[in-house]
Design an enzyme around this catalytic site. Sequence first.
Site, PDB file in Angstrom:
ATOM      1  N   ALA A 100       0.862  -1.179   0.000  1.00  0.00           N
ATOM      2  CA  ALA A 100       0.000   0.000   0.000  1.00  0.00           C
ATOM      3  C   ALA A 100       0.900   1.231   0.000  1.00  0.00           C
ATOM      4  O   ALA A 100       2.081   1.146   0.369  1.00  0.00           O
ATOM      5  CB  ALA A 100      -0.873  -0.026   1.242  1.00  0.00           C
ATOM      6  N   GLY A 145       0.580  -5.034   0.621  1.00  0.00           N
ATOM      7  CA  GLY A 145      -0.495  -5.066  -0.370  1.00  0.00           C
ATOM      8  C   GLY A 145      -0.094  -5.740  -1.671  1.00  0.00           C
ATOM      9  O   GLY A 145      -0.954  -6.235  -2.403  1.00  0.00           O
ATOM     10  N   GLU A 148      -0.521  -9.346  -1.096  1.00  0.00           N
ATOM     11  CA  GLU A 148      -1.971  -9.586  -1.023  1.00  0.00           C
ATOM     12  C   GLU A 148      -2.616  -9.562  -2.416  1.00  0.00           C
ATOM     13  O   GLU A 148      -3.507 -10.348  -2.710  1.00  0.00           O
ATOM     14  CB  GLU A 148      -2.611  -8.545  -0.099  1.00  0.00           C
ATOM     15  N   GLU A 168       3.624  -5.316   7.550  1.00  0.00           N
ATOM     16  CA  GLU A 168       2.770  -4.272   8.129  1.00  0.00           C
ATOM     17  C   GLU A 168       3.107  -3.962   9.584  1.00  0.00           C
ATOM     18  O   GLU A 168       3.104  -2.799   9.998  1.00  0.00           O
ATOM     19  CB  GLU A 168       1.285  -4.664   8.024  1.00  0.00           C
TER      20      GLU A 168
END
Length: 295
Positions: A100, A145, A148, A168
Amino acid sequence: MLSFGVTDSKVSSPSDISPGATLGRMQFPVYATLLTDIRDTVLTITVNRPDALNALSSRVIEDLEHCLAAVSEVLTNDDGAWPVRGVIITGAGKAFVAGADIREMTAMSPDEAHAYSSRMHGVTLAIEQLPVPVIAAVNGFALGGGCELAMACDLIYAVSTASFGQPEVSLGLVPGFGGSVRLPRYVGQGLARELLFTGRRLNAEEAQRAGLVTALFDTVEELLDGAHSTVVLVGRQSPAAVALVKQTLSATQGMTTADGLAVEAESFRAAFATEDKVEGTRAFLAKERPNFPGR
Ligand code: DAK
C-alpha cells in the site's frame, strides 16, 4: 453501468481517454498508473509507478477497479467470443508491488483507512470473480499489499529474485488487503503467523517451497513467457468449464467437505447445460479437436 471506450457509447474513465489496448469492441483508456496489453488472448496489466515501486495508491486502486470491471463486462456480454482467456498482472521496474502507498496512508483517518481497505478488498474479489484465470507474474518485491494482490490471483509465478512478505507490523499496521485471510490458506497457519508477526520476507525459493509460488523463472522475460504459455494452454480448453472450475474453487474456500461437494455437484450440473460439454464429448468420441462455442 460503466462505459468504456466503445465506439458507440460515451466514454467515462478515471483517466483522460486516448486509445489503449482493444478488447472485443472495447478500447481501454490510457490509465495513469496501469499499462494494458493484449497479445493472442492474453491481457497483461502492468502496474506502472516504478518510482514508488508500484505502491498501491488510491489512483492505482481506482484504475484497477475500472480495468477489471471493463474486462468482466466484456467477458460477460460477448456471448461466447472470449476475447481474453486469461489475465497476467505484473509490475514495471524492479518491484511487483511494494505494498500500500505508505506516503498516502500517513494522512488517513481510521474511517478513511477502512474505506481504502474495503476498496482494495473489492479489487481482490473482482479478480476472484473474473471468469478466466489471473496469474500474478511477480517480477520483484511483493510486499504487504503487493503480496496480497498476488494472493488474490489464481496462480503466482515469480522470477527467482522476487521476495514476498507482510511487513505491516513494522509500520504499526496490520494487513488491510486480505493477507490475514489468504496467507494462511496458501502457506498454512504456522508459517502465516510467523510471517505476519515478524514481517520476515521469503525469497522466491522459500515462497515456492511454502506453496505460495507455483513456478519460478530465471528472468522476467521467461516469467512473462511462462505465464503467457499457461494462458494459451487454458485457451485450448472449454471456456465455460474453466469459468465453472474457477467459480467452484472460489466458492468452496473455507467450506466443510460436505458443503463444498454440494457446490461442486451444482457446478457439475451447470456444465451439463453448456454447449461446450456437448462439443467436448462429441469431439472426443469422433477423435477430433473440439471447437468450443464458449457457452
Ligand atoms: N509506499 C510508498 N512509497 C514506497 C513504498 C510504499 N509501500 N515502497 C517504496 N516506496 C518508494 C520509496 O519511498 C522510494 O521513494 P523516493 O524516496 O525515491 O521518493 C522509492 O519507492 C524507492 O524505494 P527505496 O529507495 O526504498 O528502494 P530500495 O530498493 O532501497 O528498497 C524496499 C526497496 C521494497 C525494500 C523498500 O522500498 C521498502 O521497504 N518499501 C516498503 C515495503 C513495505 O513496508 N510494504 C508494506 C507497505 S504496508 C490497511 C490497508 C492497507 C494496508 C494495511 C492496512 N488498512 C486499511 C487497515 C497495507 C499495508 C501495506 O502494504
